[in-house]
Design an enzyme around this catalytic site. Sequence first.
Site, PDB file in Angstrom:
ATOM      1  N   GLY A 102       0.853  -1.191   0.000  1.00 39.92           N
ATOM      2  CA  GLY A 102       0.000   0.000   0.000  1.00 39.92           C
ATOM      3  C   GLY A 102       0.885   1.237   0.000  1.00 39.92           C
ATOM      4  O   GLY A 102       1.967   1.251  -0.617  1.00 39.92           O
ATOM      5  N   GLY A 152       4.190   0.255   1.875  1.00 35.53           N
ATOM      6  CA  GLY A 152       4.867  -0.817   1.135  1.00 35.53           C
ATOM      7  C   GLY A 152       5.500  -0.296  -0.146  1.00 35.53           C
ATOM      8  O   GLY A 152       6.633  -0.644  -0.496  1.00 35.53           O
ATOM      9  N   ALA A 155       2.188   9.415   3.309  1.00 30.39           N
ATOM     10  CA  ALA A 155       2.019   8.910   1.935  1.00 30.39           C
ATOM     11  C   ALA A 155       0.614   8.402   1.714  1.00 30.39           C
ATOM     12  O   ALA A 155      -0.055   7.947   2.641  1.00 30.39           O
ATOM     13  CB  ALA A 155       3.012   7.769   1.699  1.00 30.39           C
ATOM     14  N   LYS A 180       5.855   8.644  18.449  1.00 28.85           N
ATOM     15  CA  LYS A 180       5.004   8.491  17.250  1.00 28.85           C
ATOM     16  C   LYS A 180       3.595   8.050  17.650  1.00 28.85           C
ATOM     17  O   LYS A 180       2.605   8.481  17.071  1.00 28.85           O
ATOM     18  CB  LYS A 180       5.657   7.478  16.298  1.00 28.85           C
ATOM     19  CG  LYS A 180       4.945   7.327  14.966  1.00 28.85           C
ATOM     20  CD  LYS A 180       5.237   8.483  14.022  1.00 28.85           C
ATOM     21  CE  LYS A 180       4.274   8.601  12.865  1.00 28.85           C
ATOM     22  NZ  LYS A 180       4.169   7.467  11.996  1.00 28.85           N
ATOM     23  N   ASN A 191       0.008   9.612  16.716  1.00 35.22           N
ATOM     24  CA  ASN A 191      -1.003   8.843  15.983  1.00 35.22           C
ATOM     25  C   ASN A 191      -2.300   8.645  16.776  1.00 35.22           C
ATOM     26  O   ASN A 191      -3.362   8.464  16.173  1.00 35.22           O
ATOM     27  CB  ASN A 191      -0.447   7.488  15.550  1.00 35.22           C
ATOM     28  CG  ASN A 191       0.542   7.602  14.414  1.00 35.22           C
ATOM     29  OD1 ASN A 191       1.640   7.074  14.480  1.00 35.22           O
ATOM     30  ND2 ASN A 191       0.182   8.316  13.357  1.00 35.22           N
ATOM     31  N   SER A 233      -2.988   8.433   7.430  1.00 35.58           N
ATOM     32  CA  SER A 233      -3.501   7.165   6.919  1.00 35.58           C
ATOM     33  C   SER A 233      -4.923   6.863   7.399  1.00 35.58           C
ATOM     34  O   SER A 233      -5.746   6.332   6.647  1.00 35.58           O
ATOM     35  CB  SER A 233      -2.552   6.022   7.272  1.00 35.58           C
ATOM     36  OG  SER A 233      -2.300   5.988   8.651  1.00 35.58           O
ATOM     37  N   GLU A 266      -7.683   1.762  11.819  1.00 37.10           N
ATOM     38  CA  GLU A 266      -6.654   1.173  12.694  1.00 37.10           C
ATOM     39  C   GLU A 266      -6.814   1.666  14.147  1.00 37.10           C
ATOM     40  O   GLU A 266      -5.828   1.955  14.813  1.00 37.10           O
ATOM     41  CB  GLU A 266      -5.282   1.589  12.133  1.00 37.10           C
ATOM     42  CG  GLU A 266      -4.151   0.639  12.363  1.00 37.10           C
ATOM     43  CD  GLU A 266      -2.864   1.116  11.682  1.00 37.10           C
ATOM     44  OE1 GLU A 266      -2.706   2.331  11.432  1.00 37.10           O
ATOM     45  OE2 GLU A 266      -2.007   0.264  11.420  1.00 37.10           O
TER      46      GLU A 266
HETATM   47  N1  LIG Z   1       0.163   6.075   4.912  1.00 32.79           N
HETATM   48  C1  LIG Z   1       0.905   6.781   5.720  1.00 32.79           C
HETATM   49  O1  LIG Z   1       1.096   7.971   5.500  1.00 32.79           O
HETATM   50  C2  LIG Z   1       1.531   6.165   6.934  1.00 32.79           C
HETATM   51  C3  LIG Z   1       1.165   4.914   7.403  1.00 32.79           C
HETATM   52  N2  LIG Z   1       1.791   4.400   8.516  1.00 32.79           N
HETATM   53  C4  LIG Z   1       1.434   3.080   9.024  1.00 32.79           C
HETATM   54  O2  LIG Z   1       1.964   2.100   8.131  1.00 32.79           O
HETATM   55  C5  LIG Z   1       1.129   0.930   8.132  1.00 32.79           C
HETATM   56  C6  LIG Z   1       0.681   0.659   6.696  1.00 32.79           C
HETATM   57  O3  LIG Z   1      -0.174   1.731   6.318  1.00 32.79           O
HETATM   58  P1  LIG Z   1      -0.502   2.107   4.797  1.00 32.79           P
HETATM   59  O4  LIG Z   1       0.597   1.745   3.910  1.00 32.79           O
HETATM   60  O5  LIG Z   1      -0.958   3.511   4.834  1.00 32.79           O
HETATM   61  O6  LIG Z   1      -1.723   1.153   4.515  1.00 32.79           O
HETATM   62  P2  LIG Z   1      -2.399   0.849   3.086  1.00 32.79           P
HETATM   63  O7  LIG Z   1      -3.829   0.551   3.384  1.00 32.79           O
HETATM   64  O8  LIG Z   1      -2.083   1.914   2.121  1.00 32.79           O
HETATM   65  O9  LIG Z   1      -1.665  -0.462   2.643  1.00 32.79           O
HETATM   66  C7  LIG Z   1      -1.909  -1.731   3.187  1.00 32.79           C
HETATM   67  C8  LIG Z   1      -1.696  -2.712   2.069  1.00 32.79           C
HETATM   68  O10 LIG Z   1      -1.766  -4.039   2.592  1.00 32.79           O
HETATM   69  C9  LIG Z   1      -2.553  -4.815   1.713  1.00 32.79           C
HETATM   70  N3  LIG Z   1      -3.085  -5.944   2.464  1.00 32.79           N
HETATM   71  C10 LIG Z   1      -4.106  -5.984   3.329  1.00 32.79           C
HETATM   72  N4  LIG Z   1      -4.272  -7.217   3.834  1.00 32.79           N
HETATM   73  C11 LIG Z   1      -3.337  -7.985   3.246  1.00 32.79           C
HETATM   74  C12 LIG Z   1      -2.997  -9.365   3.330  1.00 32.79           C
HETATM   75  N5  LIG Z   1      -3.660 -10.204   4.125  1.00 32.79           N
HETATM   76  N6  LIG Z   1      -1.996  -9.817   2.572  1.00 32.79           N
HETATM   77  C13 LIG Z   1      -1.296  -8.988   1.739  1.00 32.79           C
HETATM   78  N7  LIG Z   1      -1.565  -7.670   1.616  1.00 32.79           N
HETATM   79  C14 LIG Z   1      -2.580  -7.178   2.368  1.00 32.79           C
HETATM   80  C15 LIG Z   1      -3.604  -3.857   1.233  1.00 32.79           C
HETATM   81  O11 LIG Z   1      -4.226  -4.343   0.072  1.00 32.79           O
HETATM   82  P3  LIG Z   1      -5.747  -3.911  -0.288  1.00 32.79           P
HETATM   83  O12 LIG Z   1      -5.782  -2.427  -0.169  1.00 32.79           O
HETATM   84  O13 LIG Z   1      -5.929  -4.433  -1.635  1.00 32.79           O
HETATM   85  O14 LIG Z   1      -6.583  -4.579   0.756  1.00 32.79           O
HETATM   86  C16 LIG Z   1      -2.743  -2.627   0.975  1.00 32.79           C
HETATM   87  O15 LIG Z   1      -2.096  -2.736  -0.271  1.00 32.79           O
HETATM   88  C17 LIG Z   1      -0.013   1.253   9.091  1.00 32.79           C
HETATM   89  O16 LIG Z   1       0.276   0.768  10.365  1.00 32.79           O
HETATM   90  C18 LIG Z   1      -0.043   2.781   9.109  1.00 32.79           C
HETATM   91  O17 LIG Z   1      -0.602   3.302  10.286  1.00 32.79           O
HETATM   92  C19 LIG Z   1       2.804   5.050   9.142  1.00 32.79           C
HETATM   93  C20 LIG Z   1       3.210   6.281   8.700  1.00 32.79           C
HETATM   94  C21 LIG Z   1       2.601   6.945   7.593  1.00 32.79           C
HETATM   95  C1  LIG Z   2       1.436  10.757   8.177  1.00 37.19           C
HETATM   96  C2  LIG Z   2       1.952  10.188   9.440  1.00 37.19           C
HETATM   97  C3  LIG Z   2       3.448  10.022   9.315  1.00 37.19           C
HETATM   98  C4  LIG Z   2       1.737  11.186  10.488  1.00 37.19           C
HETATM   99  O1  LIG Z   2       0.416  11.400  10.602  1.00 37.19           O
HETATM  100  C5  LIG Z   2       1.314   8.894   9.867  1.00 37.19           C
HETATM  101  O2  LIG Z   2       1.807   8.264  10.761  1.00 37.19           O
HETATM  102  C6  LIG Z   2       0.059   8.353   9.292  1.00 37.19           C
HETATM  103  O3  LIG Z   2      -0.456   8.864   8.311  1.00 37.19           O
HETATM  104  O4  LIG Z   2      -0.459   7.343   9.811  1.00 37.19           O
END
Ligand SMILES: NC(=O)C1=CN([C@@H]2O[C@H](COP(=O)(O)OP(=O)(O)OC[C@H]3O[C@@H](n4cnc5c(N)ncnc54)[C@H](OP(=O)(O)O)[C@@H]3O)[C@@H](O)[C@H]2O)C=CC1
Ligand SMILES: CC(C)(CO)C(=O)C(=O)O
Length: 296
Positions: free
Chosen positions: A10, A13, A126, A177, A181, A246, A258
Amino acid sequence: MPTVAIIGPGAIGCAVGGPLVETGREQVLFCGNTAFDRIHVTYPTGPAFEGPAKSVTTPQDLAPVDWVLLCVKAHQVPGTAPWLRALVGPATRVAVLQNGVEHREVVTPIIGDGSRILPVVVQIPAERTAPGVVKLTGDPHLVVSREPLGTAFQYLFNKSRLPVKTTPDFLKAMWEKMCLNSANGSITALTERDQSVLRQADAAELARQIILEAMSIARAEGATLDDSLPTRIIANLANAPGGGNSMYFDRRAGRDLEYEARNGVLVRLGKKHGIPTPVNATLYALLKNLKPRPSA
Ligand SMILES: NC(=O)C1=CN([C@@H]2O[C@H](COP(=O)(O)OP(=O)(O)OC[C@H]3O[C@@H](n4cnc5c(N)ncnc54)[C@H](OP(=O)(O)O)[C@@H]3O)[C@@H](O)[C@H]2O)C=CC1
Ligand SMILES: CC(C)(CO)C(=O)C(=O)O
Protein backbone atom coordinates in the site's frame (compact mmCIF):
# COMPACT_ATOMS: atom_id res chain seq x y z
CA MET A 1 21.61 -10.42 -4.24
CA PRO A 2 19.47 -10.23 -1.06
CA THR A 3 15.80 -11.11 -1.47
CA VAL A 4 13.17 -8.82 0.03
CA ALA A 5 9.44 -9.52 0.18
CA ILE A 6 7.10 -6.63 0.91
CA ILE A 7 3.82 -7.85 2.38
CA GLY A 8 1.17 -5.16 1.91
CA PRO A 9 2.11 -2.97 -1.05
CA GLY A 10 0.00 0.00 0.00
CA ALA A 11 1.20 3.53 0.75
CA ILE A 12 4.10 2.44 2.97
CA GLY A 13 4.87 -0.82 1.14
CA CYS A 14 5.32 1.11 -2.12
CA ALA A 15 7.10 4.05 -0.45
CA VAL A 16 9.76 1.68 0.93
CA GLY A 17 9.77 -0.74 -1.99
CA GLY A 18 10.24 2.01 -4.60
CA PRO A 19 13.67 3.11 -3.31
CA LEU A 20 14.83 -0.52 -3.11
CA VAL A 21 13.76 -1.18 -6.70
CA GLU A 22 15.41 2.09 -7.72
CA THR A 23 18.83 1.18 -6.29
CA GLY A 24 18.60 -2.32 -7.76
CA ARG A 25 20.71 -3.86 -4.98
CA GLU A 26 17.99 -6.31 -3.88
CA GLN A 27 15.50 -8.59 -5.53
CA VAL A 28 12.14 -7.12 -4.45
CA LEU A 29 8.83 -8.96 -4.49
CA PHE A 30 5.56 -7.18 -3.66
CA CYS A 31 3.01 -9.50 -2.01
CA GLY A 32 -0.54 -8.23 -1.89
CA ASN A 33 -4.16 -8.49 -2.93
CA THR A 34 -3.77 -6.75 -6.30
CA ALA A 35 -1.09 -7.39 -8.92
CA PHE A 36 0.89 -4.58 -10.59
CA ASP A 37 3.97 -4.58 -12.80
CA ARG A 38 5.22 -0.99 -12.39
CA ILE A 39 6.01 1.01 -9.28
CA HIS A 40 5.61 4.77 -9.30
CA VAL A 41 6.63 6.96 -6.36
CA THR A 42 6.32 10.74 -6.31
CA TYR A 43 8.11 12.93 -3.77
CA PRO A 44 7.34 16.47 -2.53
CA THR A 45 10.78 17.47 -3.73
CA GLY A 46 13.01 15.77 -6.25
CA PRO A 47 12.21 13.62 -9.23
CA ALA A 48 9.63 10.84 -9.18
CA PHE A 49 10.69 7.21 -9.64
CA GLU A 50 9.03 4.78 -11.98
CA GLY A 51 10.26 1.27 -12.71
CA PRO A 52 9.31 -2.35 -13.23
CA ALA A 53 7.94 -4.24 -10.23
CA LYS A 54 7.42 -7.90 -9.54
CA SER A 55 4.23 -8.65 -7.64
CA VAL A 56 2.28 -11.75 -6.61
CA THR A 57 -1.17 -12.24 -5.12
CA THR A 58 -0.76 -15.70 -3.61
CA PRO A 59 1.92 -17.19 -1.38
CA GLN A 60 1.71 -20.48 -3.25
CA ASP A 61 5.14 -21.66 -4.50
CA LEU A 62 7.07 -18.93 -2.62
CA ALA A 63 10.27 -19.77 -0.74
CA PRO A 64 11.80 -18.05 2.33
CA VAL A 65 13.53 -14.71 1.69
CA ASP A 66 16.30 -12.77 3.46
CA TRP A 67 14.01 -9.95 4.57
CA VAL A 68 10.25 -9.61 4.94
CA LEU A 69 8.98 -6.04 5.25
CA LEU A 70 5.50 -6.26 6.74
CA CYS A 71 3.62 -3.12 5.71
CA VAL A 72 -0.06 -3.87 6.30
CA LYS A 73 -2.28 -2.02 8.76
CA ALA A 74 -2.08 -3.43 12.31
CA HIS A 75 -5.53 -5.06 12.12
CA GLN A 76 -4.55 -6.77 8.85
CA VAL A 77 -1.58 -8.66 10.35
CA PRO A 78 -3.48 -11.89 11.18
CA GLY A 79 -4.58 -12.09 7.51
CA THR A 80 -0.93 -12.15 6.41
CA ALA A 81 -0.20 -15.45 8.18
CA PRO A 82 -0.15 -17.49 4.92
CA TRP A 83 2.40 -15.07 3.43
CA LEU A 84 4.56 -15.13 6.55
CA ARG A 85 4.49 -18.93 6.73
CA ALA A 86 5.71 -19.16 3.13
CA LEU A 87 8.30 -16.38 3.23
CA VAL A 88 9.85 -16.73 6.68
CA GLY A 89 12.54 -19.38 7.09
CA PRO A 90 15.07 -19.94 9.88
CA ALA A 91 17.30 -17.05 8.66
CA THR A 92 14.62 -14.58 7.56
CA ARG A 93 14.49 -11.22 9.29
CA VAL A 94 11.10 -9.53 9.60
CA ALA A 95 10.78 -5.75 9.77
CA VAL A 96 7.35 -4.53 10.90
CA LEU A 97 6.61 -1.10 9.45
CA GLN A 98 3.58 0.04 11.33
CA ASN A 99 2.08 2.63 13.60
CA GLY A 100 1.35 1.59 17.18
CA VAL A 101 3.49 -0.06 19.83
CA GLU A 102 2.67 -3.73 19.39
CA HIS A 103 4.78 -4.60 16.33
CA ARG A 104 6.45 -7.57 17.99
CA GLU A 105 3.39 -8.79 19.92
CA VAL A 106 1.19 -9.16 16.84
CA VAL A 107 3.74 -10.94 14.65
CA THR A 108 5.43 -13.28 17.14
CA PRO A 109 2.46 -15.67 17.47
CA ILE A 110 2.53 -16.16 13.67
CA ILE A 111 6.24 -16.71 13.12
CA GLY A 112 6.99 -18.07 16.58
CA ASP A 113 10.33 -16.30 17.11
CA GLY A 114 10.41 -12.71 18.30
CA SER A 115 14.19 -12.36 18.08
CA ARG A 116 14.21 -11.77 14.30
CA ILE A 117 11.44 -9.17 14.38
CA LEU A 118 12.46 -5.53 13.98
CA PRO A 119 9.85 -2.88 14.85
CA VAL A 120 10.15 0.18 12.60
CA VAL A 121 8.84 3.69 13.23
CA VAL A 122 7.55 5.00 9.92
CA GLN A 123 7.88 8.70 9.21
CA ILE A 124 6.50 8.71 5.69
CA PRO A 125 3.36 10.71 4.98
CA ALA A 126 2.02 8.91 1.94
CA GLU A 127 -1.11 7.91 0.08
CA ARG A 128 -1.49 5.09 -2.42
CA THR A 129 -3.58 6.29 -5.33
CA ALA A 130 -3.59 3.11 -7.47
CA PRO A 131 -1.89 -0.32 -7.28
CA GLY A 132 1.87 0.35 -7.28
CA VAL A 133 1.38 4.13 -7.25
CA VAL A 134 2.16 6.22 -4.16
CA LYS A 135 2.37 9.92 -3.48
CA LEU A 136 4.53 11.21 -0.63
CA THR A 137 3.54 14.57 0.85
CA GLY A 138 6.54 15.05 3.12
CA ASP A 139 10.18 14.03 3.34
CA PRO A 140 10.41 10.37 4.41
CA HIS A 141 12.54 8.51 6.90
CA LEU A 142 12.42 5.35 9.00
CA VAL A 143 13.68 4.84 12.56
CA VAL A 144 14.96 1.59 14.05
CA SER A 145 16.77 0.51 17.17
CA ARG A 146 20.58 0.81 17.14
CA GLU A 147 21.28 -2.92 17.41
CA PRO A 148 22.61 -5.46 14.89
CA LEU A 149 19.19 -6.15 13.37
CA GLY A 150 18.51 -2.42 13.06
CA THR A 151 21.90 -1.76 11.48
CA ALA A 152 21.35 -4.59 8.98
CA PHE A 153 18.00 -3.04 8.06
CA GLN A 154 19.67 0.35 7.65
CA TYR A 155 22.20 -1.23 5.31
CA LEU A 156 19.40 -2.60 3.14
CA PHE A 157 18.51 1.00 2.24
CA ASN A 158 22.13 2.09 1.84
CA LYS A 159 22.51 4.41 -1.16
CA SER A 160 18.73 4.59 -1.58
CA ARG A 161 16.80 7.82 -1.20
CA LEU A 162 14.97 6.56 1.88
CA PRO A 163 16.99 7.50 4.99
CA VAL A 164 16.97 4.98 7.84
CA LYS A 165 18.00 6.41 11.20
CA THR A 166 19.03 4.33 14.19
CA THR A 167 18.40 5.34 17.77
CA PRO A 168 19.69 4.04 21.10
CA ASP A 169 16.24 4.85 22.58
CA PHE A 170 13.74 3.16 20.29
CA LEU A 171 11.11 3.02 23.05
CA LYS A 172 11.05 6.82 23.08
CA ALA A 173 10.83 7.07 19.27
CA MET A 174 8.00 4.53 19.14
CA TRP A 175 5.98 6.18 21.89
CA GLU A 176 6.49 9.70 20.53
CA LYS A 177 5.00 8.49 17.25
CA MET A 178 2.22 6.70 19.12
CA CYS A 179 1.32 9.94 20.94
CA LEU A 180 1.00 11.67 17.57
CA ASN A 181 -1.00 8.84 15.98
CA SER A 182 -3.44 8.56 18.89
CA ALA A 183 -4.50 12.14 18.20
CA ASN A 184 -4.27 12.78 14.47
CA GLY A 185 -6.04 9.64 13.24
CA SER A 186 -8.94 9.77 15.67
CA ILE A 187 -9.71 13.48 15.31
CA THR A 188 -9.48 13.55 11.51
CA ALA A 189 -11.43 10.31 11.01
CA LEU A 190 -14.22 11.45 13.33
CA THR A 191 -14.46 15.01 12.03
CA GLU A 192 -13.70 13.97 8.45
CA ARG A 193 -11.48 17.03 8.23
CA ASP A 194 -7.76 17.00 7.55
CA GLN A 195 -5.19 17.88 10.19
CA SER A 196 -5.66 21.62 9.65
CA VAL A 197 -8.68 21.13 11.94
CA LEU A 198 -6.06 21.29 14.72
CA ARG A 199 -5.74 25.02 14.06
CA GLN A 200 -9.08 25.31 15.90
CA ALA A 201 -8.43 25.88 19.61
CA ASP A 202 -10.98 23.31 20.80
CA ALA A 203 -9.68 20.57 18.46
CA ALA A 204 -6.11 21.36 19.54
CA GLU A 205 -7.16 21.08 23.19
CA LEU A 206 -8.74 17.68 22.48
CA ALA A 207 -5.51 16.56 20.81
CA ARG A 208 -3.58 17.73 23.87
CA GLN A 209 -5.79 15.67 26.19
CA ILE A 210 -5.41 12.56 24.00
CA ILE A 211 -1.63 12.98 23.93
CA LEU A 212 -1.36 13.60 27.68
CA GLU A 213 -3.14 10.30 28.33
CA ALA A 214 -0.89 8.53 25.83
CA MET A 215 2.15 10.06 27.57
CA SER A 216 1.04 8.71 30.96
CA ILE A 217 0.83 5.23 29.48
CA ALA A 218 4.15 5.67 27.68
CA ARG A 219 5.88 6.67 30.90
CA ALA A 220 4.33 3.73 32.75
CA GLU A 221 5.77 1.52 29.98
CA GLY A 222 9.22 3.01 30.60
CA ALA A 223 9.49 5.66 27.88
CA THR A 224 11.18 8.98 28.68
CA LEU A 225 9.17 11.77 27.10
CA ASP A 226 9.59 15.52 27.20
CA ASP A 227 6.73 17.67 28.58
CA SER A 228 6.91 19.82 25.44
CA LEU A 229 5.74 16.89 23.27
CA PRO A 230 2.01 17.79 22.96
CA THR A 231 2.76 21.35 21.85
CA ARG A 232 5.33 20.18 19.30
CA ILE A 233 3.08 17.47 17.88
CA ILE A 234 0.04 19.71 17.53
CA ALA A 235 2.01 22.50 15.84
CA ASN A 236 3.59 20.04 13.39
CA LEU A 237 0.31 18.34 12.56
CA ALA A 238 -1.66 21.54 12.11
CA ASN A 239 0.88 22.77 9.57
CA ALA A 240 1.78 19.49 7.85
CA PRO A 241 1.78 19.76 4.06
CA GLY A 242 -1.26 18.02 2.58
CA GLY A 243 -2.86 17.60 6.01
CA GLY A 244 -3.78 13.95 5.49
CA ASN A 245 -2.89 10.85 7.46
CA SER A 246 -3.50 7.16 6.92
CA MET A 247 -6.59 6.90 9.13
CA TYR A 248 -8.14 9.97 7.52
CA PHE A 249 -7.57 8.46 4.05
CA ASP A 250 -9.05 5.16 5.24
CA ARG A 251 -12.18 6.84 6.60
CA ARG A 252 -12.70 8.79 3.41
CA ALA A 253 -12.31 5.60 1.33
CA GLY A 254 -14.64 3.56 3.58
CA ARG A 255 -11.87 1.17 4.68
CA ASP A 256 -11.55 -0.40 8.15
CA LEU A 257 -9.76 1.86 10.62
CA GLU A 258 -6.65 1.17 12.69
CA TYR A 259 -8.29 2.36 15.96
CA GLU A 260 -7.27 -0.69 17.98
CA ALA A 261 -3.54 0.02 17.49
CA ARG A 262 -3.86 3.77 18.00
CA ASN A 263 -6.45 4.26 20.77
CA GLY A 264 -7.67 0.83 21.90
CA VAL A 265 -4.16 -0.12 22.98
CA LEU A 266 -4.00 2.91 25.29
CA VAL A 267 -7.23 1.85 26.98
CA ARG A 268 -5.91 -1.72 27.39
CA LEU A 269 -2.54 -0.60 28.74
CA GLY A 270 -4.26 1.97 30.95
CA LYS A 271 -6.18 -0.86 32.63
CA LYS A 272 -2.95 -2.81 33.04
CA HIS A 273 -1.23 0.12 34.79
CA GLY A 274 -4.28 1.42 36.66
CA ILE A 275 -4.23 4.69 34.68
CA PRO A 276 -7.60 6.15 33.63
CA THR A 277 -7.90 6.90 29.90
CA PRO A 278 -11.38 8.44 29.55
CA VAL A 279 -10.56 10.49 26.45
CA ASN A 280 -9.06 7.61 24.48
CA ALA A 281 -11.83 5.26 25.70
CA THR A 282 -14.41 7.69 24.30
CA LEU A 283 -12.63 7.98 20.96
CA TYR A 284 -12.18 4.22 20.82
CA ALA A 285 -15.91 3.62 21.36
CA LEU A 286 -16.81 6.20 18.70
CA LEU A 287 -14.32 4.90 16.12
CA LYS A 288 -15.30 1.29 16.72
CA ASN A 289 -18.96 2.08 16.20
CA LEU A 290 -18.71 4.45 13.24
CA LYS A 291 -21.33 3.71 10.62
CA PRO A 292 -19.65 1.66 7.88
CA ARG A 293 -19.69 3.32 4.51
CA PRO A 294 -19.28 1.72 1.12
CA SER A 295 -15.64 1.41 0.02
CA ALA A 296 -14.62 3.99 -2.59
N1 LIG B 1 0.16 6.08 4.91
C1 LIG B 1 0.90 6.78 5.72
O1 LIG B 1 1.10 7.97 5.50
C2 LIG B 1 1.53 6.16 6.93
C3 LIG B 1 1.16 4.91 7.40
N2 LIG B 1 1.79 4.40 8.52
C4 LIG B 1 1.43 3.08 9.02
O2 LIG B 1 1.96 2.10 8.13
C5 LIG B 1 1.13 0.93 8.13
C6 LIG B 1 0.68 0.66 6.70
O3 LIG B 1 -0.17 1.73 6.32
P1 LIG B 1 -0.50 2.11 4.80
O4 LIG B 1 0.60 1.74 3.91
O5 LIG B 1 -0.96 3.51 4.83
O6 LIG B 1 -1.72 1.15 4.52
P2 LIG B 1 -2.40 0.85 3.09
O7 LIG B 1 -3.83 0.55 3.38
O8 LIG B 1 -2.08 1.91 2.12
O9 LIG B 1 -1.67 -0.46 2.64
C7 LIG B 1 -1.91 -1.73 3.19
C8 LIG B 1 -1.70 -2.71 2.07
O10 LIG B 1 -1.77 -4.04 2.59
C9 LIG B 1 -2.55 -4.81 1.71
N3 LIG B 1 -3.08 -5.94 2.46
C10 LIG B 1 -4.11 -5.98 3.33
N4 LIG B 1 -4.27 -7.22 3.83
C11 LIG B 1 -3.34 -7.98 3.25
C12 LIG B 1 -3.00 -9.36 3.33
N5 LIG B 1 -3.66 -10.20 4.12
N6 LIG B 1 -2.00 -9.82 2.57
C13 LIG B 1 -1.30 -8.99 1.74
N7 LIG B 1 -1.57 -7.67 1.62
C14 LIG B 1 -2.58 -7.18 2.37
C15 LIG B 1 -3.60 -3.86 1.23
O11 LIG B 1 -4.23 -4.34 0.07
P3 LIG B 1 -5.75 -3.91 -0.29
O12 LIG B 1 -5.78 -2.43 -0.17
O13 LIG B 1 -5.93 -4.43 -1.63
O14 LIG B 1 -6.58 -4.58 0.76
C16 LIG B 1 -2.74 -2.63 0.98
O15 LIG B 1 -2.10 -2.74 -0.27
C17 LIG B 1 -0.01 1.25 9.09
O16 LIG B 1 0.28 0.77 10.37
C18 LIG B 1 -0.04 2.78 9.11
O17 LIG B 1 -0.60 3.30 10.29
C19 LIG B 1 2.80 5.05 9.14
C20 LIG B 1 3.21 6.28 8.70
C21 LIG B 1 2.60 6.94 7.59
C1 LIG C 1 1.44 10.76 8.18
C2 LIG C 1 1.95 10.19 9.44
C3 LIG C 1 3.45 10.02 9.31
C4 LIG C 1 1.74 11.19 10.49
O1 LIG C 1 0.42 11.40 10.60
C5 LIG C 1 1.31 8.89 9.87
O2 LIG C 1 1.81 8.26 10.76
C6 LIG C 1 0.06 8.35 9.29
O3 LIG C 1 -0.46 8.86 8.31
O4 LIG C 1 -0.46 7.34 9.81
